[in-house]
Motif scaffolding. Structure first.
Motif, PDB file in Angstrom:
ATOM      1  N   LEU A 145      10.170   3.968  -3.605  1.00 13.65           N
ATOM      2  CA  LEU A 145       8.882   4.844  -4.023  1.00 13.65           C
ATOM      3  C   LEU A 145       8.902   5.079  -5.007  1.00 13.65           C
ATOM      4  CD1 LEU A 145       9.190   5.547   0.204  1.00 13.65           C
ATOM      5  CD2 LEU A 145       7.313   4.298  -1.380  1.00 13.65           C
ATOM      6  N   ILE A 146      10.196   6.432  -5.329  1.00 13.30           N
ATOM      7  CA  ILE A 146      10.422   6.798  -7.049  1.00 13.30           C
ATOM      8  C   ILE A 146       9.845   6.307  -7.827  1.00 13.30           C
ATOM      9  CG2 ILE A 146      12.099   8.088  -8.067  1.00 13.30           C
ATOM     10  CD1 ILE A 146      13.921   8.778  -5.593  1.00 13.30           C
ATOM     11  N   ARG A 147      10.708   4.856  -7.803  1.00 17.70           N
ATOM     12  CA  ARG A 147       9.933   3.721  -9.147  1.00 17.70           C
ATOM     13  C   ARG A 147       8.815   4.113  -9.131  1.00 17.70           C
ATOM     14  NH1 ARG A 147      14.526   0.948 -11.453  1.00 17.70           N
ATOM     15  NH2 ARG A 147      17.265   1.236  -9.720  1.00 17.70           N
ATOM     16  N   ASP A 176       0.927  -1.138   0.054  1.00 18.68           N
ATOM     17  CA  ASP A 176       0.254   0.033  -0.070  1.00 18.68           C
ATOM     18  C   ASP A 176       0.600   1.328  -0.334  1.00 18.68           C
ATOM     19  OD1 ASP A 176      -1.621   2.207   1.681  1.00 18.68           O
ATOM     20  OD2 ASP A 176      -2.873   0.749   0.837  1.00 18.68           O
ATOM     21  N   LEU A 177       0.752   1.916  -0.707  1.00 17.21           N
ATOM     22  CA  LEU A 177       1.718   3.355  -1.107  1.00 17.21           C
ATOM     23  C   LEU A 177       1.617   4.343  -0.401  1.00 17.21           C
ATOM     24  CD1 LEU A 177       4.020   4.240  -3.151  1.00 17.21           C
ATOM     25  CD2 LEU A 177       2.479   5.109  -4.388  1.00 17.21           C
ATOM     26  N   ALA A 178       0.107   4.358   0.325  1.00 19.25           N
ATOM     27  CA  ALA A 178      -0.003   5.918   1.169  1.00 19.25           C
ATOM     28  C   ALA A 178       0.768   4.938   2.740  1.00 19.25           C
ATOM     29  CB  ALA A 178      -1.151   5.335   1.781  1.00 19.25           C
ATOM     30  N   PHE A 181       8.068   5.699   5.589  1.00 15.38           N
ATOM     31  CA  PHE A 181       9.135   6.357   4.887  1.00 15.38           C
ATOM     32  C   PHE A 181       9.335   7.709   5.991  1.00 15.38           C
ATOM     33  CE2 PHE A 181      11.651   9.012   2.502  1.00 15.38           C
ATOM     34  CZ  PHE A 181      12.453   8.692   2.752  1.00 15.38           C
ATOM     35  N   ALA A 182       8.559   7.715   6.299  1.00 17.57           N
ATOM     36  CA  ALA A 182       8.366   9.444   6.946  1.00 17.57           C
ATOM     37  C   ALA A 182       8.498   8.661   8.720  1.00 17.57           C
ATOM     38  CB  ALA A 182       6.934  10.582   6.588  1.00 17.57           C
ATOM     39  N   ALA A 183       7.831   7.985   9.237  1.00 15.19           N
ATOM     40  CA  ALA A 183       8.127   7.697  10.047  1.00 15.19           C
ATOM     41  C   ALA A 183       9.688   7.384  10.608  1.00 15.19           C
ATOM     42  CB  ALA A 183       7.056   6.303  10.957  1.00 15.19           C
ATOM     43  N   SER A 184      10.240   6.609   9.073  1.00 12.44           N
ATOM     44  CA  SER A 184      11.491   5.975   9.907  1.00 12.44           C
ATOM     45  C   SER A 184      12.155   7.549  10.074  1.00 12.44           C
ATOM     46  CB  SER A 184      11.971   4.837   8.429  1.00 12.44           C
ATOM     47  OG  SER A 184      11.261   3.969   8.476  1.00 12.44           O
ATOM     48  N   ILE A 185      11.745   8.842   8.981  1.00 14.34           N
ATOM     49  CA  ILE A 185      13.180   8.965   9.369  1.00 14.34           C
ATOM     50  C   ILE A 185      13.367  10.423  10.862  1.00 14.34           C
ATOM     51  CG2 ILE A 185      13.439  11.585   8.500  1.00 14.34           C
ATOM     52  CD1 ILE A 185      14.513   8.901   6.002  1.00 14.34           C
ATOM     53  N   THR A 243       6.055  14.100   1.271  1.00 19.41           N
ATOM     54  CA  THR A 243       5.489  13.122   0.388  1.00 19.41           C
ATOM     55  C   THR A 243       4.792  12.681   0.528  1.00 19.41           C
ATOM     56  OG1 THR A 243       6.744  10.931   1.086  1.00 19.41           O
ATOM     57  CG2 THR A 243       8.086  11.978  -0.178  1.00 19.41           C
ATOM     58  N   ALA A 244       4.409  11.275   2.072  1.00 20.31           N
ATOM     59  CA  ALA A 244       2.431  11.258   2.333  1.00 20.31           C
ATOM     60  C   ALA A 244       1.704  11.932   2.647  1.00 20.31           C
ATOM     61  CB  ALA A 244       3.259  10.386   3.352  1.00 20.31           C
ATOM     62  N   LEU A 245       1.961  13.571   2.657  1.00 13.80           N
ATOM     63  CA  LEU A 245       1.209  14.319   2.551  1.00 13.80           C
ATOM     64  C   LEU A 245       0.531  14.905   1.571  1.00 13.80           C
ATOM     65  CD1 LEU A 245       1.975  16.821   5.506  1.00 13.80           C
ATOM     66  CD2 LEU A 245       0.318  15.667   6.168  1.00 13.80           C
ATOM     67  N   ASN A 246       1.338  14.736   0.409  1.00 14.50           N
ATOM     68  CA  ASN A 246       1.083  15.472  -1.237  1.00 14.50           C
ATOM     69  C   ASN A 246       0.346  13.489  -1.734  1.00 14.50           C
ATOM     70  OD1 ASN A 246       1.479  17.566  -1.481  1.00 14.50           O
ATOM     71  ND2 ASN A 246       3.784  17.007  -0.735  1.00 14.50           N
ATOM     72  N   TYR A 247       0.438  13.103  -1.741  1.00 19.03           N
ATOM     73  CA  TYR A 247       0.716  11.949  -2.122  1.00 19.03           C
ATOM     74  C   TYR A 247      -0.973  11.752  -1.277  1.00 19.03           C
ATOM     75  CZ  TYR A 247      -0.438   6.978  -3.716  1.00 19.03           C
ATOM     76  OH  TYR A 247      -1.367   5.722  -3.681  1.00 19.03           O
ATOM     77  N   GLY A 248      -1.345  11.582  -0.142  1.00 16.16           N
ATOM     78  CA  GLY A 248      -2.848  11.891   0.352  1.00 16.16           C
ATOM     79  C   GLY A 248      -3.659  12.557   0.072  1.00 16.16           C
TER      80      GLY A 248
END
Length: 118
Positions: free
Chosen positions: A106-108, A9-11, A17-21, A48-53
């Motif tokens: 994620l970029i791919r 699930d990409l979201a 990813f953001a949480a890991s950072i 990244t996560a916010l804009n995908y949302g």
């Protein structure tokens, strides 16, 4: 480290990813350069996560593609930031490699989505 390899699930992957950072920087680095890069990486990874949302809730295809392109731009910024931190020896190589690998995947994925929608 939250990065999950079997999560499709990409979201969720972008949020993880953001949480890991964020978890990586649970303690603020002491040098000016490390603080600067850490803060910027946190901002861009969360973006990244916010804009995908936002893309998921877009009213038009044009708006959705715009939000996806912003997501991609922020992912590329994360990758450059991680590369700089790695070269400056600000992060452990094992940590950087895991984050860069997830970032690259994620970029791919986002590039493929943009191509399929264009």
């Amino acid at each position: 480290m939250i990065v999950a390899k079997n999560d499709y699930d990409l979201a969720d992957r972008l949020e993880n990813f953001a949480a890991s950072i964020i978890l990586q920087y649970s303690k603020m680095p002491t040098s000016y350069a490390a603080q600067y890069l850490a803060q910027q990486l946190i901002r861009s990874s969360c973006s990244t996560a916010l804009n995908y949302g936002e893309a998921l809730g877009a009213g038009t295809l044009k708006d959705q593609l715009n939000k996806l392109r912003i997501t991609l731009k922020e992912l590329r910024e994360c990758l450059r930031n991680l590369n700089i931190q790695s070269k400056a020896k600000l992060l452990d190589d094992e940590v950087v490699n895991k984050l860069r690998n997830e970032n690259d995947q994620l970029i791919r994925i986002v590039v493929t989505i943009i191509k399929n929608k264009s």
